[in-house]
Design an enzyme around this catalytic site. Structure first.
Site, mmCIF file in Angstrom:
data_model
loop_
_atom_site.group_PDB
_atom_site.id
_atom_site.type_symbol
_atom_site.label_atom_id
_atom_site.label_comp_id
_atom_site.label_asym_id
_atom_site.label_seq_id
_atom_site.Cartn_x
_atom_site.Cartn_y
_atom_site.Cartn_z
ATOM 1 N N GLU A 1 0.882 -1.174 -0.007
ATOM 2 C CA GLU A 1 -0.126 0.281 -0.065
ATOM 3 C C GLU A 1 0.962 1.231 -0.169
ATOM 4 O OE1 GLU A 1 -3.685 0.591 1.943
ATOM 5 O OE2 GLU A 1 -4.338 -1.438 2.080
ATOM 6 N N HIS B 1 -2.315 -0.683 9.782
ATOM 7 C CA HIS B 1 -1.794 -2.142 10.210
ATOM 8 C C HIS B 1 -0.369 -2.130 11.049
ATOM 9 C CE1 HIS B 1 -3.554 -4.668 6.805
ATOM 10 N NE2 HIS B 1 -4.350 -3.343 6.724
#
Length: 418
Positions: free
Chosen positions: A49, A272
């Protein structure tokens, strides 16, 4: 390779959550991530990402003294988001874009535009060949009504096949990434059973981090708290997986995760949690049989998960067929409406309503045609994966009937060797 050979490999993995103009504090987090990686000096840092190539270039320049080798895997419209930074020279690079990756008309999810993929880099360390893979599978937006389940299972199978076919010359295989799969999910079990990869969290000698190894936790201020309500400890969807071939042994000495905040400044690096693994590779005496054998009992879990995957892809195919049939009906109605409108125009019975309906009718036909073609392609992609599963399932059943067979993902022609 010396008999007492030993090699330490420190690995870092993080889904960075770097969506330009959307992700909170992206620039600041990128700066702090670069500082952290430089201080820790891992052998290998694998990120997901990182959607902006400008962010990658900025990070590359910042990390250049510590990580001289770097690569960004490009695919799709926005890019794959995958990139790697290595202290060691990268000998080879390639990538594979997943055949199925969501729906283009689900614009608010955006996975289709990102071109989810798996990247491979090959390292040569102390005479050993290391295949390191980084990947990011399709997101799960609803646990209860997961319309992307078949696509994610197909991606897991494609990933397993890619690793299987590209790692035949490797001594060590390492897979890091955001699989968007819980440990007991079908796709995760399929990947592990077919490739033989081991889970660092389950195998490590020393774990420090979030409860149950979770990589999305309620303590993280960037996480959508509502999505984690059913999971008080969080969820584990990011992984470090590994395996070694005969003659080499690999183990995970330590595995750490961040715990909802940056260890230095107190604010998270991402939504995350990062994974930090210390792996040890050492010499292992060769066995008399270069290809280990497995009995029927050990083959059973593979057959079970192959059956489950085959069934799930069948359900996905049925759904895709229904959407294609619906789109074809819309095309038919749109064409019928166009014919009627053209007939009215030809007879000179043109009215304002007729002209107003003409453009939407053309748009309806074109839009429905695009949807039809997409779902036909989806059917073919699911059918291909299902056919591969069927072939492997048949071979596994044959092996089970024989009672003692070569490891499924590493079968060799023994007759030729003898």
């Amino acid at each position: 390779m010396k008999p007492n050979f030993s090699l330490r490999l420190r690995v870092f993995n993080l889904n960075f959550w770097g969506i330009p103009y959307w992700s909170k504090h992206r620039v600041d987090r990128l700066q702090r991530l670069g500082d952290f990686l430089n201080v820790e000096s891992f052998d290998l840092a694998l990120l997901e990402e990182v959607w902006s190539e400008q962010d990658f270039e900025a990070l590359k320049q910042k990390l250049l003294p510590t990580y001289p080798a770097a690569h960004y895997f490009r695919s799709g419209v926005f890019g794959s988001g995958l990139c790697v930074f290595s202290k060691h020279p990268i000998q080879e690079l390639t990538q594979h874009v997943y055949t199925l990756n969501g729906y283009p008309y689900m614009i608010h999810h955006g996975d289709w535009f990102s071109g989810k993929a798996v990247g491979l880099l090959v390292l040569h360390l102390s005479g050993l060949v290391f295949n390191a893979y980084v990947t990011h599978l399709h997101a799960e937006y609803s646990r209860q009504k997961d319309i992307y389940l078949a696509h994610r299972v197909a991606q897991a199978w494609e990933l397993a096949q890619f690793i299987h076919h590209t790692s035949k010359r490797a001594d060590v295989v390492l897979l890091c990434g955001d699989l968007n799969l819980h440990p007991k999910d079908l796709g995760c079990r399929l990947l592990k059973e077919w490739t033989g990869l081991q889970d660092a969290y389950l195998e490590t000698q020393d774990f420090k981090g979030c409860d149950e190894g979770c990589t999305m936790v309620p303590q993280n201020c960037y996480v959508n708290q509502q999505e984690l309500e059913p999971y008080p400890f969080g969820i584990r969807i990011d992984y470090v997986l590994y395996k070694a071939v005969s003659g080499v042994c690999i183990s995970c000495k330590t595995l750490k995760t961040t715990t909802g905040h940056d260890p230095h400044s107190g604010t998270p690096l991402s939504d995350h949690e990062a994974l930090m693994a210390t792996l040890y590779v050492r010499h292992s005496p060769l066995q008399h049989s270069p290809t280990p054998t497995h009995g029927a009992a050990e083959m059973s879990p593979l057959i079970t998960v192959l059956k489950e995957a085959w069934t799930e892809l069948g359900l996905g195919m049925a759904q895709a067929h229904r959407w294609a049939a619906f789109a074809s009906c819309v095309i038919g109605l749109g064409l019928l409406l166009l014919v009627l409108l053209c007939a009215l125009v030809a007879r000179g019975k043109t009215s304002e309503a007729t002209l107003l309906l003409l453009s939407p009718s053309v748009g309806l036909v074109l839009g429905a045609s695009a949807v039809y073609l997409f779902h036909v392609k989806e059917v073919k992609g699911l059918c291909r994966a299902r056919a591969e599963l069927q072939h492997v399932l048949r071979r596994a059943r044959e092996a089970e009937d024989l009672g003692s067979v070569s490891q499924p993902a590493q079968q060799e022609d023994r007759a030729e060797e003898q």
